[in-house]
Motif scaffolding. Structure first.
Motif, PDB file in Angstrom:
ATOM      1  N   ILE A 126       2.160 -11.458   2.169  1.00  0.00           N
ATOM      2  CA  ILE A 126       3.361 -10.626   1.689  1.00  0.00           C
ATOM      3  C   ILE A 126       2.518  -9.640   1.223  1.00  0.00           C
ATOM      4  O   ILE A 126       1.571  -9.481   0.866  1.00  0.00           O
ATOM      5  N   ASP A 127       3.080  -8.481   1.797  1.00  0.00           N
ATOM      6  CA  ASP A 127       2.514  -6.791   1.943  1.00  0.00           C
ATOM      7  C   ASP A 127       3.042  -6.614   0.658  1.00  0.00           C
ATOM      8  O   ASP A 127       4.338  -6.362   0.088  1.00  0.00           O
ATOM      9  N   VAL A 128       1.520  -6.451  -0.201  1.00  0.00           N
ATOM     10  CA  VAL A 128       2.463  -5.975  -1.511  1.00  0.00           C
ATOM     11  C   VAL A 128       1.469  -3.843  -1.448  1.00  0.00           C
ATOM     12  O   VAL A 128       0.392  -3.908  -1.729  1.00  0.00           O
ATOM     13  N   VAL A 129       2.477  -3.321  -2.364  1.00  0.00           N
ATOM     14  CA  VAL A 129       2.457  -2.321  -2.242  1.00  0.00           C
ATOM     15  C   VAL A 129       2.096  -1.867  -4.175  1.00  0.00           C
ATOM     16  O   VAL A 129       3.344  -1.939  -4.712  1.00  0.00           O
ATOM     17  N   GLU A 130       1.436  -1.295  -4.283  1.00  0.00           N
ATOM     18  CA  GLU A 130       0.956  -0.840  -5.542  1.00  0.00           C
ATOM     19  C   GLU A 130       1.904   0.781  -5.830  1.00  0.00           C
ATOM     20  O   GLU A 130       1.891   1.623  -4.673  1.00  0.00           O
ATOM     21  N   THR A 131       2.521   1.262  -6.883  1.00  0.00           N
ATOM     22  CA  THR A 131       3.595   2.517  -6.844  1.00  0.00           C
ATOM     23  C   THR A 131       3.050   3.345  -7.647  1.00  0.00           C
ATOM     24  O   THR A 131       3.129   4.428  -7.886  1.00  0.00           O
ATOM     25  N   ASP A 132       2.100   2.950  -8.529  1.00  0.00           N
ATOM     26  CA  ASP A 132       1.714   3.530  -9.672  1.00  0.00           C
ATOM     27  C   ASP A 132       0.886   4.244  -8.853  1.00  0.00           C
ATOM     28  O   ASP A 132      -0.401   4.306  -8.040  1.00  0.00           O
ATOM     29  N   LEU A 133       0.538   5.654  -8.466  1.00  0.00           N
ATOM     30  CA  LEU A 133      -0.648   6.927  -8.129  1.00  0.00           C
ATOM     31  C   LEU A 133      -1.445   6.468  -8.447  1.00  0.00           C
ATOM     32  O   LEU A 133      -2.233   6.145  -7.305  1.00  0.00           O
ATOM     33  N   GLY A 134      -1.861   6.699  -9.434  1.00  0.00           N
ATOM     34  CA  GLY A 134      -3.530   5.506  -9.142  1.00  0.00           C
ATOM     35  C   GLY A 134      -4.345   4.636  -8.810  1.00  0.00           C
ATOM     36  O   GLY A 134      -5.175   4.396  -7.812  1.00  0.00           O
ATOM     37  N   GLU A 135      -3.060   3.161  -9.097  1.00  0.00           N
ATOM     38  CA  GLU A 135      -3.320   2.529  -8.292  1.00  0.00           C
ATOM     39  C   GLU A 135      -3.059   2.034  -7.118  1.00  0.00           C
ATOM     40  O   GLU A 135      -4.040   1.966  -6.271  1.00  0.00           O
ATOM     41  N   ARG A 136      -1.941   2.868  -6.441  1.00  0.00           N
ATOM     42  CA  ARG A 136      -2.062   2.788  -5.088  1.00  0.00           C
ATOM     43  C   ARG A 136      -3.292   3.676  -4.776  1.00  0.00           C
ATOM     44  O   ARG A 136      -3.509   2.978  -3.002  1.00  0.00           O
ATOM     45  N   ILE A 137      -3.699   4.754  -5.414  1.00  0.00           N
ATOM     46  CA  ILE A 137      -5.258   5.370  -4.979  1.00  0.00           C
ATOM     47  C   ILE A 137      -5.919   4.376  -4.429  1.00  0.00           C
ATOM     48  O   ILE A 137      -6.955   4.561  -3.740  1.00  0.00           O
ATOM     49  N   LEU A 138      -6.200   3.107  -5.402  1.00  0.00           N
ATOM     50  CA  LEU A 138      -7.628   2.552  -5.969  1.00  0.00           C
ATOM     51  C   LEU A 138      -6.949   1.325  -4.713  1.00  0.00           C
ATOM     52  O   LEU A 138      -8.003   1.012  -3.418  1.00  0.00           O
ATOM     53  N   GLN A 139      -5.750   0.688  -3.364  1.00  0.00           N
ATOM     54  CA  GLN A 139      -5.426  -0.162  -3.468  1.00  0.00           C
ATOM     55  C   GLN A 139      -5.853   0.743  -1.856  1.00  0.00           C
ATOM     56  O   GLN A 139      -6.783  -0.405  -1.486  1.00  0.00           O
ATOM     57  N   LEU A 140      -5.315   2.349  -2.059  1.00  0.00           N
ATOM     58  CA  LEU A 140      -6.376   2.043  -0.302  1.00  0.00           C
ATOM     59  C   LEU A 140      -7.610   2.050   0.010  1.00  0.00           C
ATOM     60  O   LEU A 140      -8.118   2.708   1.063  1.00  0.00           O
TER      61      LEU A 140
END
Length: 455
Positions: A126-140
């Motif tokens: 399952i592709d999980v995508v963080e949408t909070d900008l800070g969390e998205r940056i850390l996820q990437l």
């Protein structure tokens, strides 16, 4: 004895510029808290009221959980009960699998960090995508959050630009303008929202009387997460309950003022039921929480509303960063929560405290995280985690103070210590605390000698 926290902190402190920036940034947030505090004459009564509400709710938690779940179920919401992280992860996966979900968008949730939900779902396709900008940056970047409210504030704009270029989010090489980078992230996330078949949010507060799920954000990503996909999943710790709207109003006035120095968040969203044609699930997690309620010394840790104020003011956190802690939540409250989760595993974090008690003074719910850390330190010996050198030193001091003749003799000879080279006492592995501190200079005459002469 060196701990894992002190070892990590030692490495982090080598980057002086980064640490200085980190320190100043969070002290600036603490100053914002102080401005908000001085703007409300009723500040201390609000804190006391918040503490009393939480104390009442936690000591009547079974009743409020029953009321809360009944309200949700009366409107078609499906309520699940998870005893631990493994059960929560399995429940969320089963819900997604039954709906044939291949992509899920998430609003920031520290509870899912606690459970390791992201890697659990990703490993199952399952592709999980963080949408909070800070969390998205850390996820990437494949990094962990360093703060519970501002998870990526320690990342520089140059690092974000480099990451966005690498991931194809930013088409302009070398452009590190924050407005431009935010636009790129927003454009990229728009496609993720459109493609997702499910959305997951955390929960800041659950209102028992009405069954409301209250989510506070500054980006509106929780609304996008819940309004576009047809499936909404909420993960929530059982301690997040408040009795009613009047109680919620108290915490709404405190949460953002303490956490970010704002009067309130940009968005405060209430979810009671699924919209027409959609489905809503709420997964309530216990994990270690029921055991914590039974702990007479530490149950008050459950009053925490996760505002992050204790981290912003903590001199150890500000100088060592969240990356130095071994529990996923750093700072004073992270030390306490880690000890409630597994005291033997996370006992090294207990040393990451100067006992200045600044966190006790800023905590909106009067959790007193610094005082809780002090109590944890008293348990280290029973846990088999006490520093052996400190134990020997304590026993020596006990003998000294309990024998007046020995104490007075030591005072007479104390000035001789001034002739001992610093390398033997302060700049060695024998005394890690001494590294970075000046050696005290003993007076030629003790206070006792001076007092007798003056009397």
């Amino acid at each position: 004895m060196s701990t894992e926290h002190s070892r990590r902190a030692k490495e982090i402190l080598k980057n002086h510029d980064k640490i200085t920036r980190h320190d100043k940034t969070f002290w600036g947030v603490r100053e914002g808290h102080d401005r908000m505090m001085h703007g409300l004459p009723e500040w201390e009564s609000l804190r006391d009221h918040a503490s009393q509400i939480k104390m009442h709710t936690i000591t009547h938690l079974a009743d409020y959980l029953e009321q809360f779940s009944s309200q949700l179920e009366s409107r078609g919401v499906i309520v699940h009960w998870a005893k631990d992280a493994e059960e929560l992860n399995a429940m969320v996966y089963d819900i997604l699998k039954s709906h044939h979900v291949t992509k899920m968008v998430k609003s920031k949730s520290m509870l899912t960090e606690e459970c390791g939900l992201n890697p659990y779902l990703i490993s199952r396709g399952i592709d999980v995508v963080e949408t909070d900008l800070g969390e998205r940056i850390l996820q990437l970047m494949h990094r962990k959050p360093a703060h519970i409210v501002m998870p990526a504030i320690h990342i520089t704009k140059e690092e974000v630009a480099e990451c966005f270029e690498k991931e194809g989010i930013s088409p302009e090489k070398g452009n590190c303008d924050p407005t431009y980078l935010t636009y790129c992230a927003r454009k990229s996330l728009r496609h993720e929202f459109e493609e997702a078949q499910a959305g997951l949010t955390g929960c800041n507060f659950g209102v028992a009387k009405t069954g409301d799920i209250v989510v506070c954000t500054n980006e509106g990503n929780a609304d996008m997460t819940t309004s576009m996909p047809k499936l909404h999943i909420v993960t929530m710790g059982i301690e997040k309950l408040v009795p009613d709207y009047d109680s919620l109003a108290v915490f709404q006035r405190l949460l953002c003022r303490c956490g970010t120095g704002q009067p309130t968040t940009g968005f405060t969203s209430h979810f009671r039921q699924a919209r027409p044609g959609a489905e809503m699930h709420v997964v309530l997690l216990d994990n270690w929480r029921s055991d914590a309620i039974a702990d007479p010394e530490h149950w008050q840790t459950l009053k925490c509303i996760r505002c992050g104020a204790c981290m912003n003011t903590c001199p150890v956190y500000r100088r060592s960063t969240g990356a130095s802690y071994t529990y996923f939540i750093p700072g004073p409250i992270g030390v306490d929560l880690g000890m409630l989760k597994d005291p033997r595993k996370y006992s090294d974090n207990v040393s990451a405290c100067s006992l200045c008690m600044s966190c006790d003074n800023v905590c909106p719910a009067e959790v007193a995280p610094g005082s809780q850390i002090y109590l944890w330190r008293q348990r280290l010996d029973k846990l088999g985690k006490a520093d052996k050198l400190k134990k020997v030193m304590s026993e020596g001091m006990s003998m000294l103070f309990n024998h007046p003749d020995l104490y007075n003799t030591a005072l007479w000879f104390a000035p001789l210590a001034n002739y001992v080279p610093d390398a033997m006492t302060h700049y060695s592995n024998l005394n890690p605390w001494g590294i970075g501190h000046s050696k005290p200079v003993f007076a030629k005459k003790s206070f006792h000698q001076w007092w007798k002469k003056k009397s």
